[in-house]
Motif scaffolding. Sequence first.
Motif, PDB file in Angstrom:
ATOM      1  N   VAL A  29       0.840  -1.201   0.000  1.00 35.74           N
ATOM      2  CA  VAL A  29       0.000   0.000   0.000  1.00 35.74           C
ATOM      3  C   VAL A  29       0.874   1.250   0.000  1.00 35.74           C
ATOM      4  CG1 VAL A  29      -1.623   1.345   1.397  1.00 35.74           C
ATOM      5  CG2 VAL A  29      -2.008  -1.117   1.064  1.00 35.74           C
ATOM      6  N   ALA A  30       1.892   1.309   0.848  1.00 38.32           N
ATOM      7  CA  ALA A  30       2.769   2.488   0.920  1.00 38.32           C
ATOM      8  C   ALA A  30       3.460   2.750  -0.413  1.00 38.32           C
ATOM      9  CB  ALA A  30       3.797   2.324   2.032  1.00 38.32           C
ATOM     10  N   GLN A  31       3.959   1.704  -1.057  1.00 32.15           N
ATOM     11  CA  GLN A  31       4.621   1.869  -2.350  1.00 32.15           C
ATOM     12  C   GLN A  31       3.633   2.337  -3.412  1.00 32.15           C
ATOM     13  OE1 GLN A  31       6.211  -2.076  -2.639  1.00 32.15           O
ATOM     14  NE2 GLN A  31       8.201  -1.475  -1.795  1.00 32.15           N
ATOM     15  N   LEU A  32       2.405   1.843  -3.341  1.00 37.24           N
ATOM     16  CA  LEU A  32       1.382   2.288  -4.285  1.00 37.24           C
ATOM     17  C   LEU A  32       1.087   3.768  -4.084  1.00 37.24           C
ATOM     18  CD1 LEU A  32      -0.723   1.708  -6.486  1.00 37.24           C
ATOM     19  CD2 LEU A  32      -2.332   1.144  -4.638  1.00 37.24           C
ATOM     20  N   LEU A  33       0.939   4.194  -2.833  1.00 36.41           N
ATOM     21  CA  LEU A  33       0.662   5.610  -2.563  1.00 36.41           C
ATOM     22  C   LEU A  33       1.810   6.492  -3.045  1.00 36.41           C
ATOM     23  CD1 LEU A  33      -0.993   5.441   0.963  1.00 36.41           C
ATOM     24  CD2 LEU A  33      -2.121   5.705  -1.262  1.00 36.41           C
ATOM     25  N   ASP A  34       3.050   6.053  -2.841  1.00 31.99           N
ATOM     26  CA  ASP A  34       4.206   6.813  -3.346  1.00 31.99           C
ATOM     27  C   ASP A  34       4.135   6.947  -4.858  1.00 31.99           C
ATOM     28  OD1 ASP A  34       5.238   7.050  -0.772  1.00 31.99           O
ATOM     29  OD2 ASP A  34       6.677   5.411  -1.022  1.00 31.99           O
ATOM     30  N   TRP A  35       3.828   5.863  -5.541  1.00 26.87           N
ATOM     31  CA  TRP A  35       3.738   5.872  -7.001  1.00 26.87           C
ATOM     32  C   TRP A  35       2.589   6.756  -7.472  1.00 26.87           C
ATOM     33  CZ3 TRP A  35       0.124   3.540 -10.475  1.00 26.87           C
ATOM     34  CH2 TRP A  35       0.531   3.551 -11.811  1.00 26.87           C
ATOM     35  N   LEU A  36       1.437   6.639  -6.818  1.00 25.97           N
ATOM     36  CA  LEU A  36       0.285   7.463  -7.189  1.00 25.97           C
ATOM     37  C   LEU A  36       0.574   8.945  -6.976  1.00 25.97           C
ATOM     38  CD1 LEU A  36      -2.662   5.397  -5.683  1.00 25.97           C
ATOM     39  CD2 LEU A  36      -2.175   5.753  -8.119  1.00 25.97           C
ATOM     40  N   GLU A  37       1.248   9.274  -5.887  1.00 27.70           N
ATOM     41  CA  GLU A  37       1.547  10.665  -5.559  1.00 27.70           C
ATOM     42  C   GLU A  37       2.350  11.340  -6.669  1.00 27.70           C
ATOM     43  OE1 GLU A  37       3.235  13.239  -1.767  1.00 27.70           O
ATOM     44  OE2 GLU A  37       3.513  11.073  -1.807  1.00 27.70           O
ATOM     45  N   ALA A  38       3.172  10.594  -7.367  1.00 30.18           N
ATOM     46  CA  ALA A  38       4.018  11.143  -8.429  1.00 30.18           C
ATOM     47  C   ALA A  38       3.308  11.218  -9.788  1.00 30.18           C
ATOM     48  CB  ALA A  38       5.283  10.291  -8.566  1.00 30.18           C
ATOM     49  N   SER A  40       0.629  12.991 -10.828  1.00 28.66           N
ATOM     50  CA  SER A  40       0.243  14.333 -11.273  1.00 28.66           C
ATOM     51  C   SER A  40       0.296  15.280 -10.084  1.00 28.66           C
ATOM     52  CB  SER A  40      -1.186  14.320 -11.852  1.00 28.66           C
ATOM     53  OG  SER A  40      -2.143  14.242 -10.809  1.00 28.66           O
ATOM     54  N   PRO A  41       0.295  16.587 -10.339  1.00 32.43           N
ATOM     55  CA  PRO A  41       0.247  17.537  -9.218  1.00 32.43           C
ATOM     56  C   PRO A  41      -0.998  17.334  -8.347  1.00 32.43           C
ATOM     57  CG  PRO A  41       0.915  18.672 -11.210  1.00 32.43           C
ATOM     58  CD  PRO A  41       0.496  17.277 -11.621  1.00 32.43           C
ATOM     59  N   GLY A  42      -2.128  17.010  -8.957  1.00 30.98           N
ATOM     60  CA  GLY A  42      -3.347  16.768  -8.194  1.00 30.98           C
ATOM     61  C   GLY A  42      -3.231  15.552  -7.295  1.00 30.98           C
ATOM     62  N   HIS A  43      -2.635  14.484  -7.813  1.00 34.85           N
ATOM     63  CA  HIS A  43      -2.401  13.290  -6.994  1.00 34.85           C
ATOM     64  C   HIS A  43      -1.445  13.628  -5.851  1.00 34.85           C
ATOM     65  CE1 HIS A  43      -4.037  11.198 -10.513  1.00 34.85           C
ATOM     66  NE2 HIS A  43      -4.203  10.133  -9.740  1.00 34.85           N
ATOM     67  N   GLY A  44      -0.415  14.399  -6.160  1.00 33.09           N
ATOM     68  CA  GLY A  44       0.547  14.795  -5.127  1.00 33.09           C
ATOM     69  C   GLY A  44      -0.115  15.568  -4.003  1.00 33.09           C
ATOM     70  N   GLU A  45      -0.990  16.490  -4.368  1.00 35.28           N
ATOM     71  CA  GLU A  45      -1.696  17.280  -3.359  1.00 35.28           C
ATOM     72  C   GLU A  45      -2.649  16.400  -2.551  1.00 35.28           C
ATOM     73  OE1 GLU A  45      -4.779  21.038  -3.052  1.00 35.28           O
ATOM     74  OE2 GLU A  45      -3.747  20.673  -4.951  1.00 35.28           O
ATOM     75  N   ALA A  46      -3.361  15.512  -3.220  1.00 27.56           N
ATOM     76  CA  ALA A  46      -4.334  14.651  -2.547  1.00 27.56           C
ATOM     77  C   ALA A  46      -3.668  13.693  -1.568  1.00 27.56           C
ATOM     78  CB  ALA A  46      -5.139  13.869  -3.575  1.00 27.56           C
ATOM     79  N   LEU A  47      -2.469  13.221  -1.901  1.00 32.47           N
ATOM     80  CA  LEU A  47      -1.824  12.187  -1.099  1.00 32.47           C
ATOM     81  C   LEU A  47      -0.709  12.711  -0.202  1.00 32.47           C
ATOM     82  CD1 LEU A  47      -1.726   9.485  -3.899  1.00 32.47           C
ATOM     83  CD2 LEU A  47      -3.345   9.667  -2.014  1.00 32.47           C
ATOM     84  N   ALA A  48      -0.558  14.018  -0.115  1.00 33.46           N
ATOM     85  CA  ALA A  48       0.528  14.607   0.663  1.00 33.46           C
ATOM     86  C   ALA A  48       0.434  14.293   2.151  1.00 33.46           C
ATOM     87  CB  ALA A  48       0.572  16.116   0.443  1.00 33.46           C
ATOM     88  N   ASP A  49      -0.766  14.301   2.706  1.00 33.32           N
ATOM     89  CA  ASP A  49      -0.941  14.037   4.141  1.00 33.32           C
ATOM     90  C   ASP A  49      -1.520  12.636   4.317  1.00 33.32           C
ATOM     91  OD1 ASP A  49      -1.400  13.966   6.842  1.00 33.32           O
ATOM     92  OD2 ASP A  49      -2.791  15.655   6.875  1.00 33.32           O
ATOM     93  N   ARG A  50      -0.653  11.671   4.472  1.00 30.02           N
ATOM     94  CA  ARG A  50      -1.087  10.270   4.555  1.00 30.02           C
ATOM     95  C   ARG A  50      -1.933   9.988   5.802  1.00 30.02           C
ATOM     96  NH1 ARG A  50       2.577   7.415   1.016  1.00 30.02           N
ATOM     97  NH2 ARG A  50       2.716   8.862  -0.729  1.00 30.02           N
ATOM     98  N   HIS A  51      -1.801  10.819   6.837  1.00 32.35           N
ATOM     99  CA  HIS A  51      -2.607  10.629   8.047  1.00 32.35           C
ATOM    100  C   HIS A  51      -4.068  10.991   7.815  1.00 32.35           C
ATOM    101  CE1 HIS A  51       0.890   9.664  10.407  1.00 32.35           C
ATOM    102  NE2 HIS A  51       1.485  10.766   9.981  1.00 32.35           N
ATOM    103  N   ALA A  52      -4.351  11.699   6.748  1.00 31.89           N
ATOM    104  CA  ALA A  52      -5.719  12.130   6.446  1.00 31.89           C
ATOM    105  C   ALA A  52      -6.396  11.216   5.438  1.00 31.89           C
ATOM    106  CB  ALA A  52      -5.700  13.568   5.917  1.00 31.89           C
ATOM    107  N   ILE A  53      -5.775  10.053   5.161  1.00 30.78           N
ATOM    108  CA  ILE A  53      -6.299   9.140   4.150  1.00 30.78           C
ATOM    109  C   ILE A  53      -6.484   7.752   4.754  1.00 30.78           C
ATOM    110  CG2 ILE A  53      -5.837   8.045   1.919  1.00 30.78           C
ATOM    111  CD1 ILE A  53      -3.951  10.430   1.351  1.00 30.78           C
ATOM    112  N   ARG A  54      -7.576   7.135   4.427  1.00 29.42           N
ATOM    113  CA  ARG A  54      -7.808   5.735   4.777  1.00 29.42           C
ATOM    114  C   ARG A  54      -7.771   4.937   3.477  1.00 29.42           C
ATOM    115  NH1 ARG A  54      -6.513   7.830   8.476  1.00 29.42           N
ATOM    116  NH2 ARG A  54      -7.498   8.091  10.498  1.00 29.42           N
TER     117      ARG A  54
END
Length: 83
Positions: A29-38, A40-54
């Motif tokens: 899951v962590a590796q997927l989130l890292d990959w998703l974050e990169a 687009s800028p929108g993905h980066g903004e959405a996934l920046a605070d991992r504590h706010a995501i389930r």
Amino acid sequence: MKVLYFAWLKTKTGVGEEELSPPAGVATVAQLLDWLEARSPGHGEALADRHAIRIAVNQEYARPGDPVKAGDEIALFPPVTGG
């Protein structure tokens, strides 16, 4: 792999769902989130605070170290609150 985005995650990424094929090195899951974050800028903004995501993998709550694989359904959403 199907990735679903809910609430403000959908707004920031600009998509409600995506069919994706992450690279071979994406196995948790962590590796997927890292990959998703990169992605687009929108993905980066959405996934920046991992504590706010389930995260749910195949409709089961998941932790960062849990495995992901081709064919899984991944849901990303803000914490659920009750009232």
